[in-house]
Structures are given as C-alpha cells and as structure tokens.
Design a protein around this motif. Structure first.
Motif, PDB file in Angstrom:
ATOM      1  N   PRO A 117       0.162   4.434   0.382  1.00 53.22           N
ATOM      2  CA  PRO A 117      -1.163   5.023   0.141  1.00 53.22           C
ATOM      3  C   PRO A 117      -1.884   4.409  -1.061  1.00 53.22           C
ATOM      4  O   PRO A 117      -3.102   4.251  -1.042  1.00 53.22           O
ATOM      5  CB  PRO A 117      -0.869   6.503  -0.126  1.00 53.22           C
ATOM      6  N   ALA A 118      -1.123   4.015  -2.096  1.00 54.85           N
ATOM      7  CA  ALA A 118      -1.761   3.513  -3.317  1.00 54.85           C
ATOM      8  C   ALA A 118      -2.603   2.260  -3.075  1.00 54.85           C
ATOM      9  O   ALA A 118      -3.560   2.005  -3.813  1.00 54.85           O
ATOM     10  CB  ALA A 118      -0.693   3.216  -4.378  1.00 54.85           C
ATOM     11  N   VAL A 119      -2.268   1.500  -2.031  1.00 51.92           N
ATOM     12  CA  VAL A 119      -3.010   0.261  -1.765  1.00 51.92           C
ATOM     13  C   VAL A 119      -4.508   0.538  -1.588  1.00 51.92           C
ATOM     14  O   VAL A 119      -5.351  -0.272  -1.980  1.00 51.92           O
ATOM     15  CB  VAL A 119      -2.410  -0.469  -0.534  1.00 51.92           C
ATOM     16  N   PHE A 157      13.124   5.196  -3.888  1.00 54.67           N
ATOM     17  CA  PHE A 157      12.170   4.216  -3.369  1.00 54.67           C
ATOM     18  C   PHE A 157      10.786   4.842  -3.493  1.00 54.67           C
ATOM     19  O   PHE A 157      10.531   5.895  -2.907  1.00 54.67           O
ATOM     20  CB  PHE A 157      12.485   3.894  -1.908  1.00 54.67           C
ATOM     21  N   ASP A 158       9.905   4.217  -4.275  1.00 61.36           N
ATOM     22  CA  ASP A 158       8.574   4.767  -4.506  1.00 61.36           C
ATOM     23  C   ASP A 158       7.662   4.414  -3.332  1.00 61.36           C
ATOM     24  O   ASP A 158       6.952   3.412  -3.350  1.00 61.36           O
ATOM     25  CB  ASP A 158       8.030   4.202  -5.825  1.00 61.36           C
ATOM     26  N   SER A 159       7.684   5.266  -2.320  1.00 64.95           N
ATOM     27  CA  SER A 159       6.927   4.937  -1.105  1.00 64.95           C
ATOM     28  C   SER A 159       5.432   5.207  -1.252  1.00 64.95           C
ATOM     29  O   SER A 159       4.662   4.948  -0.335  1.00 64.95           O
ATOM     30  CB  SER A 159       7.495   5.685   0.100  1.00 64.95           C
ATOM     31  N   ALA A 160       5.023   5.712  -2.418  1.00 61.66           N
ATOM     32  CA  ALA A 160       3.582   5.876  -2.651  1.00 61.66           C
ATOM     33  C   ALA A 160       2.957   4.565  -3.126  1.00 61.66           C
ATOM     34  O   ALA A 160       1.766   4.330  -2.925  1.00 61.66           O
ATOM     35  CB  ALA A 160       3.333   6.959  -3.677  1.00 61.66           C
ATOM     36  N   ASN A 161       3.766   3.710  -3.741  1.00 61.86           N
ATOM     37  CA  ASN A 161       3.204   2.505  -4.373  1.00 61.86           C
ATOM     38  C   ASN A 161       3.820   1.175  -3.922  1.00 61.86           C
ATOM     39  O   ASN A 161       3.327   0.130  -4.317  1.00 61.86           O
ATOM     40  CB  ASN A 161       3.396   2.594  -5.900  1.00 61.86           C
ATOM     41  N   THR A 162       4.901   1.233  -3.168  1.00 62.66           N
ATOM     42  CA  THR A 162       5.606  -0.021  -2.864  1.00 62.66           C
ATOM     43  C   THR A 162       5.235  -0.575  -1.493  1.00 62.66           C
ATOM     44  O   THR A 162       5.447   0.087  -0.481  1.00 62.66           O
ATOM     45  CB  THR A 162       7.140   0.198  -2.918  1.00 62.66           C
TER      46      THR A 162
HETATM   47  C1  LIG Z   1       2.283   5.839  -7.601  1.00 62.76           C
HETATM   48  O1  LIG Z   1       1.176   6.261  -6.888  1.00 62.76           O
HETATM   49  C2  LIG Z   1       0.622   7.492  -7.320  1.00 62.76           C
HETATM   50  C3  LIG Z   1      -0.478   7.852  -6.331  1.00 62.76           C
HETATM   51  O2  LIG Z   1      -1.281   6.741  -6.009  1.00 62.76           O
HETATM   52  C4  LIG Z   1       0.184   7.376  -8.755  1.00 62.76           C
HETATM   53  O3  LIG Z   1      -0.345   8.583  -9.218  1.00 62.76           O
HETATM   54  C5  LIG Z   1       1.359   6.977  -9.612  1.00 62.76           C
HETATM   55  O4  LIG Z   1       0.981   6.771 -10.937  1.00 62.76           O
HETATM   56  C6  LIG Z   1       2.018   5.735  -9.071  1.00 62.76           C
HETATM   57  N1  LIG Z   1       3.242   5.488  -9.789  1.00 62.76           N
HETATM   58  C7  LIG Z   1       3.520   4.334 -10.335  1.00 62.76           C
HETATM   59  C8  LIG Z   1       4.859   4.219 -10.996  1.00 62.76           C
HETATM   60  O5  LIG Z   1       2.772   3.373 -10.294  1.00 62.76           O
END
Ligand SMILES: *[C@@H]1O[C@H](CO)[C@@H](O)[C@H](O)[C@H]1NC(C)=O
Ligand SMILES: *[C@@H]1O[C@H](CO)[C@@H](O)[C@H](O)[C@H]1NC(C)=O
Ligand SMILES: *[C@@H]1O[C@H](CO)[C@@H](O)[C@H](O)[C@H]1NC(C)=O
Length: 223
Positions: free
Chosen positions: A99-101, A71-76
C-alpha cells in the motif's frame, strides 16, 4: 532477495563451470555430475513446490510475519522471477505492490515484470568477478585514472581549496580500492542520491569528471 540468492548461485555455478572446463584433464571435481533439469515446468514435484511457495508468500503478506521474522507488508515491494535456460517462459513469477507505494512521489504505482529495480550491488559483483576472471588481480594497484583519463584531467582542474569531501582524488584512487569500496567515494555521492544534492551542492558535476547523462538515461524508479 530471492532473486539475488539465485543470482549468486548462478554466478557460482558459472565460475565452477569455468574452472571445471579449464581444469578437467588435471584435477576433475569429485562428486556426481547431475544432468540439468530440462522440463521443470511439467515436473509434479516442482509444481507442488511452486504452489506451496506461492501459498507461503500469500500467508507472509497477510500475517506480516514468517518463521524467520517479521515482514513489513505495508512497505516492502518484491519481484521474483525464476527461469530456466531450457524453457521460453518463466517458471515462476511473483510481484507485490504494498500500500505504501501509492504514497511515494517517485517510481511506479504498481510493481510488475516491467518495473526497473536498482540492483547496483549485484551488478557490481558481476563487474568485479568478470574482471577477475578475465584480467586477474594484476591491475588492482593501477590508478583508475590510467583507464579513465578524463577523471584525472578533471581532478587536476579542481580548485585545490575545495572541500575534500567534494573533491575526489581520482589520481590516487586505484582499481582495487574502487572494487573494495575503499576509495572514499560515498554511496549516492553528493547527498540524497543526486549529483548536486542537498549536502554538497555542485554547480557542474562534469567538472568533477562525471559524464553528463541524457534525461532518457536517468533511472526513473527509486523503489
Ligand atoms: C510503513 O507504512 C506505513 C503506512 O504507509 C507507514 O506509516 C510506516 O511509517 C511505514 N513504516 C516504515 C518502517 O517505513
Ligand atoms: C521431478 O523432479 C524431481 C526432483 O528433481 C525428480 O526426482 C523427478 O524424477 C522429476 N520427475 C520427472 C517426471 O521428471
Ligand atoms: C507442499 O505442501 C504439502 C502440504 O503441506 C506437502 O504435503 C507437500 O509435500 C509439499 N510439497 C513439496 C514439494 O514440498
């Protein structure tokens, strides 16, 4: 994801209800008929399930993994709400802002119960199922332009030498093709999700039969 599963279940139950109420005297469904649960929020088993589920969500976010896969918890982002038609407040609510938001140019900075999501594929199903229940499939071979003649007018006025990718043959496309995604109209037509986008810029989308939207009608959130 969870919301959509529930939605399908509701839709299925709705359809089932329709058929049971209409066919009861002829051929009732076999099996037990459970009374609907009316006070789930005070049910200990339910409370324990919600508590376990909340814990599972928290573990999933911190571990970035589940027994079903990563589960990509950085982007989902996710937003889940479970409700009962017998209770005023939702039975369960969970929102997550990854966090990516913070780095996104468009959309909200925090996902909460006011966040607007694109739920296109769910609404498409509801439209088609409702249509099938109400009208059956007798209209599936009718041209879409029979019901939205503005499209036909626009199709006829299009420059015949136009690029066939940007020139939609509304006079030929039938309702069934549109419902089955076989009409040849791509998702996010015109490129990057916007009319007049990167791939096939058009000066005036309304010349193609697309009704102009007021700025207040445009979706504000892309994520
Ligand atoms: C997920 O988030 C990270 C940090 O924001 C970013 O570097 C990465 O490319 C993202 N991965 C995807 C699959 O979008
Ligand atoms: C709570 O729900 C469970 C599962 O549906 C049911 O077996 C039980 O009887 C319910 N408890 C109460 C107090 O309603
Ligand atoms: C919640 O988790 C606990 C501990 O694993 C378990 O004993 C309990 O049966 C679970 N509750 C439900 C409703 O599954």
């Amino acid at each position: 994801m969870m919301l959509s599963t529930r939605y399908y279940a509701l839709l299925f139950l709705g359809t089932l209800h329709y058929f049971t109420t209409h066919a009861q005297s002829i051929c009732p469904l076999i099996g037990p008929d459970f009374p609907p649960p009316k006070s789930l929020s005070s049910n200990k088993t339910f409370q324990s399930t919600i508590s376990n589920f909340t814990q599972l969500l928290q573990q999933t976010i911190s571990a970035g993994n589940t027994q079903y896969g990563p589960f990509d918890s950085a982007n989902t982002s996710y937003s889940t709400e479970l409700f009962s038609t017998y209770e005023l407040t939702p039975l369960f609510t969970a929102h997550f802002t990854p966090p990516a938001v913070a780095t996104y140019q468009d959309g909200v900075k925090s996902v909460d119960s006011n966040t607007v999501f694109r739920i296109g594929s769910l609404t498409k199903l509801i439209v088609v199922y409702t249509f099938l229940i109400e009208a059956g499939d007798a209209r599936f071979n009718d041209p879409v332009a029979k019901y939205v003649p503005e499209l036909l007018g626009a199709a006829q006025s299009i420059n015949p030498s136009a690029n066939s990718l940007g020139n939609v043959a509304w006079d030929e496309i039938i309702v069934g093709e549109l419902a089955a995604h076989m009409a040849g109209i791509g998702r996010d037509w015109e490129g990057l999700g916007k009319i007049g986008g990167f791939f096939f810029p058009v000066g005036d989308p309304s010349a193609l039969g697309l009704q102009p939207l007021h700025a207040s009608e445009l979706p504000r959130s892309k994520y």
